[in-house]
Structures are given as C-alpha cells and as structure tokens.
Scaffold this active site. Sequence first.
Site, PDB file in Angstrom:
ATOM      1  N   THR A  41     -41.115  31.037 -33.782  1.00  0.00           N
ATOM      2  CA  THR A  41     -42.033  31.986 -33.133  1.00  0.00           C
ATOM      3  C   THR A  41     -43.316  31.295 -32.657  1.00  0.00           C
ATOM      4  O   THR A  41     -43.759  31.510 -31.528  1.00  0.00           O
ATOM      5  CB  THR A  41     -42.421  33.109 -34.130  1.00  0.00           C
ATOM      6  OG1 THR A  41     -41.221  33.751 -34.568  1.00  0.00           O
ATOM      7  CG2 THR A  41     -43.343  34.120 -33.493  1.00  0.00           C
ATOM      8  N   ARG A  71     -31.359  32.907 -30.795  1.00  0.00           N
ATOM      9  CA  ARG A  71     -32.545  32.665 -31.619  1.00  0.00           C
ATOM     10  C   ARG A  71     -32.742  31.162 -31.831  1.00  0.00           C
ATOM     11  O   ARG A  71     -33.860  30.661 -31.785  1.00  0.00           O
ATOM     12  CB  ARG A  71     -32.407  33.362 -32.982  1.00  0.00           C
ATOM     13  CG  ARG A  71     -32.457  34.878 -32.936  1.00  0.00           C
ATOM     14  CD  ARG A  71     -33.829  35.424 -32.713  1.00  0.00           C
ATOM     15  NE  ARG A  71     -34.754  35.135 -33.797  1.00  0.00           N
ATOM     16  CZ  ARG A  71     -35.986  35.642 -33.868  1.00  0.00           C
ATOM     17  NH1 ARG A  71     -36.437  36.449 -32.921  1.00  0.00           N
ATOM     18  NH2 ARG A  71     -36.794  35.326 -34.859  1.00  0.00           N
ATOM     19  N   TYR A 123     -41.290  46.871 -30.701  1.00  0.00           N
ATOM     20  CA  TYR A 123     -41.973  46.139 -31.768  1.00  0.00           C
ATOM     21  C   TYR A 123     -42.414  47.106 -32.878  1.00  0.00           C
ATOM     22  O   TYR A 123     -43.513  46.966 -33.409  1.00  0.00           O
ATOM     23  CB  TYR A 123     -43.184  45.389 -31.209  1.00  0.00           C
ATOM     24  CG  TYR A 123     -42.852  44.077 -30.510  1.00  0.00           C
ATOM     25  CD1 TYR A 123     -41.904  43.182 -31.039  1.00  0.00           C
ATOM     26  CD2 TYR A 123     -43.503  43.687 -29.349  1.00  0.00           C
ATOM     27  CE1 TYR A 123     -41.610  41.970 -30.418  1.00  0.00           C
ATOM     28  CE2 TYR A 123     -43.221  42.476 -28.723  1.00  0.00           C
ATOM     29  CZ  TYR A 123     -42.277  41.619 -29.254  1.00  0.00           C
ATOM     30  OH  TYR A 123     -42.007  40.414 -28.641  1.00  0.00           O
ATOM     31  N   ASN A 141     -45.192  33.039 -25.884  1.00  0.00           N
ATOM     32  CA  ASN A 141     -44.196  32.049 -26.337  1.00  0.00           C
ATOM     33  C   ASN A 141     -42.902  32.154 -25.512  1.00  0.00           C
ATOM     34  O   ASN A 141     -41.809  31.964 -26.022  1.00  0.00           O
ATOM     35  CB  ASN A 141     -43.942  32.160 -27.853  1.00  0.00           C
ATOM     36  CG  ASN A 141     -43.482  33.545 -28.271  1.00  0.00           C
ATOM     37  OD1 ASN A 141     -43.228  34.410 -27.426  1.00  0.00           O
ATOM     38  ND2 ASN A 141     -43.349  33.767 -29.557  1.00  0.00           N
TER      39      ASN A 141
HETATM   40  P1  IDP Z   1     -40.106  36.541 -32.789  1.00  0.00           P
HETATM   41  O1  IDP Z   1     -40.541  36.787 -31.356  1.00  0.00           O
HETATM   42  O2  IDP Z   1     -39.863  35.074 -33.026  1.00  0.00           O
HETATM   43  O3  IDP Z   1     -38.950  37.407 -33.211  1.00  0.00           O
HETATM   44  P2  IDP Z   1     -41.840  38.319 -34.329  1.00  0.00           P
HETATM   45  O4  IDP Z   1     -42.345  38.055 -35.702  1.00  0.00           O
HETATM   46  O5  IDP Z   1     -40.792  39.362 -34.148  1.00  0.00           O
HETATM   47  O6  IDP Z   1     -41.352  36.908 -33.716  1.00  0.00           O
HETATM   48  O7  IDP Z   1     -43.106  38.677 -33.446  1.00  0.00           O
HETATM   49  C1  IDP Z   1     -42.954  39.190 -32.146  1.00  0.00           C
HETATM   50  C2  IDP Z   1     -43.974  38.530 -31.233  1.00  0.00           C
HETATM   51  O8  IDP Z   1     -45.285  38.856 -31.656  1.00  0.00           O
HETATM   52  C3  IDP Z   1     -43.928  37.000 -31.266  1.00  0.00           C
HETATM   53  O9  IDP Z   1     -42.950  36.462 -30.387  1.00  0.00           O
HETATM   54  C4  IDP Z   1     -45.324  36.641 -30.839  1.00  0.00           C
HETATM   55  O10 IDP Z   1     -45.475  36.789 -29.423  1.00  0.00           O
HETATM   56  C5  IDP Z   1     -46.144  37.733 -31.533  1.00  0.00           C
HETATM   57  N1  IDP Z   1     -46.599  37.345 -32.901  1.00  0.00           N
HETATM   58  C6  IDP Z   1     -45.846  37.205 -34.017  1.00  0.00           C
HETATM   59  N2  IDP Z   1     -46.587  36.868 -35.092  1.00  0.00           N
HETATM   60  C7  IDP Z   1     -47.849  36.813 -34.638  1.00  0.00           C
HETATM   61  C8  IDP Z   1     -49.107  36.511 -35.278  1.00  0.00           C
HETATM   62  O11 IDP Z   1     -49.194  36.231 -36.474  1.00  0.00           O
HETATM   63  N3  IDP Z   1     -50.217  36.542 -34.488  1.00  0.00           N
HETATM   64  C9  IDP Z   1     -50.150  36.844 -33.163  1.00  0.00           C
HETATM   65  N4  IDP Z   1     -48.992  37.137 -32.533  1.00  0.00           N
HETATM   66  C10 IDP Z   1     -47.864  37.112 -33.249  1.00  0.00           C
HETATM   67 MG    MG Z   2     -38.857  39.457 -33.526  1.00  0.00          MG
END
Ligand code: IDP
Ligand code: MG
Length: 139
Positions: free
Chosen positions: A91, A85, A49, A116
Amino acid sequence: MEKTFFMIKPDGVERGLVGDVLKRIERRGFRLEKLEMRQIDRASLEKHYADLVDRPFFLGIAEFMMSAPVVMGVIAGPGVVASWRDMLGATNPAEAAPGTIRGDFATAPTGSIIPNIAHGSDSLESAQREIAIWFPEMN
Ligand code: IDP
Ligand code: MG
C-alpha cells in the site's frame, strides 16, 4: 472464472500511466471484462472504502479520489484476486517492491501513502462486494 475489481487512481490517470497498467494486466494473461473512465461520486466511494470512512485520513482519500477521473474495471483469470494484489505491491509506495506497479511508478519520496496509482480488491469477498458497487449490472 475468478474476477477482481481494479481502479487506476487519479494520479495514475493524470501521469499517463493507464497504458502501462493495462499492459501489465494483459501481459499477465488476465481478461478485461469491464473498462470504464469515470468521475467517482462520494456515496459510492464511501461504500467502497466502508472500512476506512471513520479514519482521520479518509477526508484526504476522498479529496484525492474525486480530484480527477479514474479508470476502473473488472479482470478475470485464475487466482486473479491475489495475483493482482501481488502485482500492485505494498500500500505504501515507499515499501512497495521494485517490479510491482506501486514500486515502479508511485512517487515514494513524497512520503504520502494516498496517491499510489492503482487499487485492487483484497479478497474474493471484497471483489464481489466492490464489483456490485461499481458495476451493479454485472450481477
Ligand atoms: P490497499 O489500497 O493496499 O488495499 P487500504 O488499507 O485498503 O490499502 O487503503 C486504501 C487506500 O487508502 C490506500 O490505497 C491508500 O491510498 C489510502 N491509505 C491507506 N492507509 C493510509 C494511511 O495510513 N494514511 C493515508 N492514506 C492511507
Ligand atoms: Mg484495500
């Protein structure tokens, strides 16, 4: 053949959804090339990440991702990166469409975005980068 990296996150494993998620992968016709249950370490998670490490919510993500084992793997098939995806859905579970993994299984009403159920690489480049982090022997 195109490959992508996926994880069933601690909430998916704890709630007994491993079989449901793997079933969807197989039903879609993707080939499992790697599959492993693992307790993840902080250093690898920070690489994984890298774009989120500086965000205020990263501490919450790290705590959650290391709270219990995950199931991770590599799947292959035509267009698998985008297709996986699509199968995951948005997300934020509250916004994930019914029929998607997050839309069907994530507990939307909690309001939290962090648990999630599952992860998928967001591009071919991310897929290669993430596979190299978690399964360096594949290169
Ligand atoms: P993705 O998993 O759909 O690719 P990303 O933006 O890459 O989404 O974020 C990675 C993970 O971080 C997400 O799956 C979620 O668990 C967490 N996350 C993303 N955005 C947020 C936020 O705004 N607040 C809290 N957790 C978040
Ligand atoms: Mg991601």
